[in-house]
Write a protein that holds these residues in place. Structure first.
Motif, PDB file in Angstrom:
ATOM      1  N   MET A 367       0.831  -1.203   0.000  1.00 28.79           N
ATOM      2  CA  MET A 367       0.000   0.000   0.000  1.00 28.79           C
ATOM      3  C   MET A 367       0.864   1.250   0.000  1.00 28.79           C
ATOM      4  O   MET A 367       0.594   2.219  -0.714  1.00 28.79           O
ATOM      5  CB  MET A 367      -0.927   0.007   1.213  1.00 28.79           C
ATOM      6  N   ASP A 371       1.217   3.519  -3.408  1.00 30.18           N
ATOM      7  CA  ASP A 371       0.241   4.597  -3.254  1.00 30.18           C
ATOM      8  C   ASP A 371      -1.197   4.095  -3.323  1.00 30.18           C
ATOM      9  O   ASP A 371      -2.047   4.650  -4.008  1.00 30.18           O
ATOM     10  CB  ASP A 371       0.503   5.670  -4.341  1.00 30.18           C
ATOM     11  N   VAL A 372      -1.481   2.998  -2.613  1.00 28.54           N
ATOM     12  CA  VAL A 372      -2.852   2.490  -2.550  1.00 28.54           C
ATOM     13  C   VAL A 372      -3.539   3.136  -1.357  1.00 28.54           C
ATOM     14  O   VAL A 372      -3.128   2.943  -0.216  1.00 28.54           O
ATOM     15  CB  VAL A 372      -2.864   0.947  -2.395  1.00 28.54           C
ATOM     16  N   ARG A 373      -4.559   3.958  -1.639  1.00 28.89           N
ATOM     17  CA  ARG A 373      -5.258   4.651  -0.548  1.00 28.89           C
ATOM     18  C   ARG A 373      -6.389   3.778  -0.045  1.00 28.89           C
ATOM     19  O   ARG A 373      -7.427   3.671  -0.682  1.00 28.89           O
ATOM     20  CB  ARG A 373      -5.826   5.971  -1.051  1.00 28.89           C
ATOM     21  N   LEU A 384     -12.728   0.094  -2.100  1.00 21.95           N
ATOM     22  CA  LEU A 384     -11.787   1.039  -2.693  1.00 21.95           C
ATOM     23  C   LEU A 384     -12.344   1.632  -3.978  1.00 21.95           C
ATOM     24  O   LEU A 384     -13.187   1.031  -4.637  1.00 21.95           O
ATOM     25  CB  LEU A 384     -10.462   0.323  -3.007  1.00 21.95           C
ATOM     26  N   ASN A 388      -7.778   3.085  -7.032  1.00 22.39           N
ATOM     27  CA  ASN A 388      -6.994   2.451  -5.971  1.00 22.39           C
ATOM     28  C   ASN A 388      -6.999   0.932  -6.098  1.00 22.39           C
ATOM     29  O   ASN A 388      -6.008   0.277  -5.794  1.00 22.39           O
ATOM     30  CB  ASN A 388      -7.503   2.881  -4.597  1.00 22.39           C
ATOM     31  N   LYS A 391      -4.371   0.343  -8.670  1.00 22.68           N
ATOM     32  CA  LYS A 391      -3.028   0.561  -8.117  1.00 22.68           C
ATOM     33  C   LYS A 391      -2.653  -0.608  -7.212  1.00 22.68           C
ATOM     34  O   LYS A 391      -1.494  -1.043  -7.169  1.00 22.68           O
ATOM     35  CB  LYS A 391      -2.973   1.878  -7.340  1.00 22.68           C
ATOM     36  N   ALA A 418      -4.359   8.518 -11.680  1.00 20.34           N
ATOM     37  CA  ALA A 418      -4.167   7.067 -11.530  1.00 20.34           C
ATOM     38  C   ALA A 418      -3.516   6.496 -12.788  1.00 20.34           C
ATOM     39  O   ALA A 418      -2.641   5.628 -12.705  1.00 20.34           O
ATOM     40  CB  ALA A 418      -5.501   6.381 -11.254  1.00 20.34           C
TER      41      ALA A 418
END
Lengths: 479, 332
Positions: A367, A371-373, A384, A388, A391, A418
């Motif tokens: 994560m 950059d996985v929110r 998600l 995301n 990602k 993204a």
């Protein structure tokens, strides 16, 4: 009697914020074969669905045989003499040809009666079909003939064929065109939706080109050269936004993956890839292009080790990162947590206990690095956003530095940020020594990052220059 | 759970009112039959809950893998018949040897019975919903034949087997009560199945295959057919063991009607527990109480015990409708 079999005038169609068709018009003359050309997403299928009553337009008018009509369903269109042969057939495999043809009928069913009429129709039109054969025992070409007979059985005088040659062998295609020529010569009308320029020019009387929802070209096929059509289809795309992500100028490394003389069939047994040879080298990004039905998806799965070839040799490494097009179907399980989806990646090889706390830490690392929110590793993937989720999939696949990365439409449906993130990850992966193969339906996404471009056309792989015009021509089979 | 209880109360009251029964008397009988005394709990409710727990786990495990095994009834019968056959044969051996053999035979028989459906699915693509259901009828008929043929008691008067020797009886836990070792065994199995699904790699594969066959094979490289086949066997073994437990712990012989449809109630037990193995313990107890109470209601208040089956069916419908509404809500 009007000279026009089917007229679509100033058709508008919106899907949410996307304008699929803007003031698109098409006039099909009676007794002609009319080809409709365009790239993926140009609006061809949408326009045909509106013509066949499967969708309602937001604006514009439809006339059949000169009479203005408001179609509310495809049954309406059939009643007015239209017939459609879809790219993905709509036959019931376990039923006979005659039973399938009888499906659209009303009232009492006398299957012997139907079979006799199908037999008669088959002899009369020259479309060889055994009415009593079960559809799942028929080849693709014969199934397509059943579809055409089904339309003719309901007295269709105008046939719409959506990419009819995508599933056919070259010989079957020739037979289909010969039949279509006879059909229009005897007073029928046909609309042919296709990606393939040459077959369109060779067979059609008229051609219309759609680009980005607009009709940009209409003429007699005899009056127009291939070069003009290629320009009309691809457009002068100086206006296309330049991507901020570009390839790194790296040296080509060792050979990582190799397909040699490979052929492969899809799930329905249709040969999609014929005698393909591809070599992937470390540090290099191969951009892959190909229209739907060209075999490009099968080629990606061969490279990713997800499809067994019917002939030829496939040498691919064991560590492969694969980003499939339909992430929610093929890559993740929505109702599982991020951690569980990380564990999914090598579920087959695991033994003994699941060490969830270790996996949670690993997931948190993915994560952070990619950059996985998400609220936490134990959040469900379904919670998600699409960006995301993608990602996350890309991060999961790239995190252990696989030697080969295969990505299928990896930025489809993503917003600009993204998109850039995912493309940057792929470029970085090649920079770190992976061989990367990226397919996209939008070639403008590929050109800035690809070191080499391969185009799949009708099951064969061609290498072309990394250049928009060259790729666009190869996509439609122009020399 | 509150919704479930509400459904049960409403269904029971509705049926009693429509049927014109003496409602207070019937309800008192229902309660007393399930919880009214030590005897009701230890000799009725928990004894009824035991086979439901085995078959509930069987169905729950299968459904978690996306294997729609609705043949727990047939697998239970296969287990019970085999357990009795082996029990009659090894009855002379010491209990510590004989009982494990009998229970093991029952589990293997259940696995084989489910394995038939598994083989048909993997080899010929036969839908397991149909094959397992059909095999239930086959199992019922085979039991009828056994107790009038090869396994019938020597006098050939009654359609049943001889009674099993005490050495192959499941030990009772509390003197004077019918509660037997099968109950704690089933609890241990429930915890084991839960641990297997949540803490082992093989259990994780079962969950993955159940959640998405496409993702399991594409992203995880899992051999989904193999996983499903193994789950078929394990699910059948659990149901077969339930049959063996019932034969050695309650009936001590094989006869028709040895199961009043436990294998079908199991589907309700598993669905109501949302396929969670530990929750299945609770739903099995609930259904055990309901069936024990319904039997008492028939005895004391003349209300037919099929009432319990009606309530179970309503619960299944309620759960399915609720799940449907929930998934629709998520999509909207």
């Amino acid at each position: 009697m009007s000279d026009s079999a089917l007229t679509l005038h100033a058709i508008d169609k919106r899907f949410g914020a996307v304008q699929a068709l803007s003031s698109a018009s098409l006039e099909v003359r009676r007794g002609t074969l009319h080809a409709v050309l365009g790239e993926n997403g140009a609006g061809k299928s949408t326009l045909m669905r509106i013509a066949f009553g499967m969708m309602r337009a937001n604006g514009g008018t439809i006339a059949i045989g000169g009479a203005p009509t408001a179609l509310t369903s495809s049954a309406d269109a059939i009643a007015r003499g239209l017939g459609m042969v879809h790219q993905h057939f709509t036959l019931v495999p376990a039923m006979t040809a005659a039973e399938n043809i009888a499906l659209g009928g009303h009232g009492l069913l006398n299957i012997r009666h139907v079979a006799a009429r199908v037999q008669q129709l088959s002899e009369h039109t020259g479309l060889a079909v055994d009415p009593h054969a079960r559809v799942d025992t028929l080849g693709v070409g014969a199934q397509q003939r059943v579809e055409i007979l089904k339309a003719l059985y309901s007295d269709a005088h105008t046939l719409i064929l959506d990419e009819p040659t995508a599933v056919l062998t070259p010989r079957e295609s020739d037979e289909l065109f010969a039949w279509l020529r006879r059909f229009v010569a005897s007073g029928g009308t046909a609309v042919l939706v296709t990606h393939k320029l040459q077959e369109a020019v060779a067979a059609a009387d008229d051609v219309t080109v759609l680009r980005r929802g607009r009709c940009v070209h209409t003429s007699r096929a005899a009056d127009v050269g291939i070069a003009v059509l290629v320009r009309a289809v691809t457009g002068d795309d100086a206006s296309a936004p330049a991507s901020a992500v570009t390839r790194a100028a790296g040296a080509r490394g060792a050979l990582v993956a190799r397909l040699h003389g490979v052929s492969a069939r899809d799930a329905r047994g249709v040969e999609r890839i014929r005698d393909a040879s591809v070599e992937c080298f470390a540090g290099e990004i191969i951009g892959l292009a190909g229209v739907e039905g060209s075999g490009v998806h099968e080629l990606l799965r061969l490279l990713a080790g997800r499809l067994t070839p019917s002939a030829g040799t496939v040498n691919v490494p064991t560590a492969i990162g694969f980003v499939p097009e339909d992430r929610l179907r093929d890559a993740v399980i929505e109702e599982f947590t991020l951690t569980e989806n990380v564990a999914l990646r090598d579920a087959a090889g695991r033994t003994g206990r699941m060490h969830w706390s270790v996996l949670d830490v690993q997931t948190a690392g993915i994560m952070q690095r990619h950059d996985v929110r998400a609220p936490s590793p134990v959040a469900r993937v379904g919670e998600l956003s699409g960006g995301n989720q993608q990602k996350f999939v890309v991060g999961r696949e790239l995190d252990k530095h696989p030697s080969l990365v295969v990505a299928e439409n990896p930025v489809r449906g993503l917003d600009i940020r993204a998109t850039e993130h995912v493309l940057r990850e792929l470029v970085a992966s090649a920079g770190a020594g992976a061989a990367v193969v990226v397919y996209s339906a939008d070639i403008d996404e590929l050109l800035p990052i690809a070191h080499r471009m391969l185009v799949v056309f009708a099951g064969r792989v061609h290498e072309v220059r990394v250049d928009r015009a060259a790729v666009a021509s190869a996509l439609v089979g122009a020399p | 759970m509150a919704a479930t209880v509400a459904v049960i109360v409403a269904a029971v009251l509705g049926i009693l009112a429509v049927g014109g029964y003496d409602t207070p008397r019937a309800l008192a009988a229902l309660w007393n039959g399930a919880f009214g005394s030590t005897y009701a709990v230890l000799s009725a409710t928990l004894v009824r809950a035991t086979p439901l727990l085995f078959v509930g786990l069987s169905v729950g495990l299968a459904f978690r893998a996306g294997v729609l095994n609705i043949g727990a009834e047939g697998q239970l019968l296969a287990g019970a018949a085999t357990a009795v056959a082996v029990g009659l044969w090894v009855g002379g051996l010491p209990p510590l040897v004989a009982l494990p053999m009998v229970l093991g035979a029952g589990a293997i028989a259940g696995a084989i019975w489910a394995g038939i459906a598994g083989f048909l699915k993997v080899r010929f693509g036969v839908l397991e919903v149909i094959s397992t259901l059909m095999l239930n009828f086959v199992a019922t008929s085979v039991v009828s034949w056994l107790i009038r043929g090869p396994l019938q008691e020597p006098t050939r008067i009654y359609p049943q087997t001889l009674e099993l020797a005490p050495s192959v009886h499941m030990p009772t836990l509390i003197a004077g009560h019918r509660l037997h070792l099968g109950f704690p065994l089933a609890i241990v199995l429930a915890v084991t199945v839960w641990w297997f699904l949540t803490h082992t790699a093989a259990g994780f594969r079962v969950r993955v295959v159940g959640a998405s066959v496409r993702a399991a094979s594409s992203a995880g490289g899992v051999n989904t057919a193999r996983t499903a086949a193994l789950v078929f066997l394990a699910s059948g073994a659990l149901a077969g063991l339930g049959g063996a437990s019932e034969a050695t712990g309650v009936t001590f012989a094989l006869y028709e009607g040895i199961s009043p449809g436990y294998g079908y109630s199991a589907i309700a037990v598993a669905l109501l527990a949302r396929l969670h193995p530990l929750a299945i313990i609770l739903t099995a107890l609930l259904f055990g109480a309901l069936e024990a109470g319904a039997a008492a209601m028939q005895r004391d208040a003349n209300v037919p015990s099929v009432l319990a089956a009606v309530v179970e069916a309503l619960i299944v419908l309620g759960v399915l409708a609720f799940n449907h509404a929930r998934t629709r809500g998520q999509r909207a």
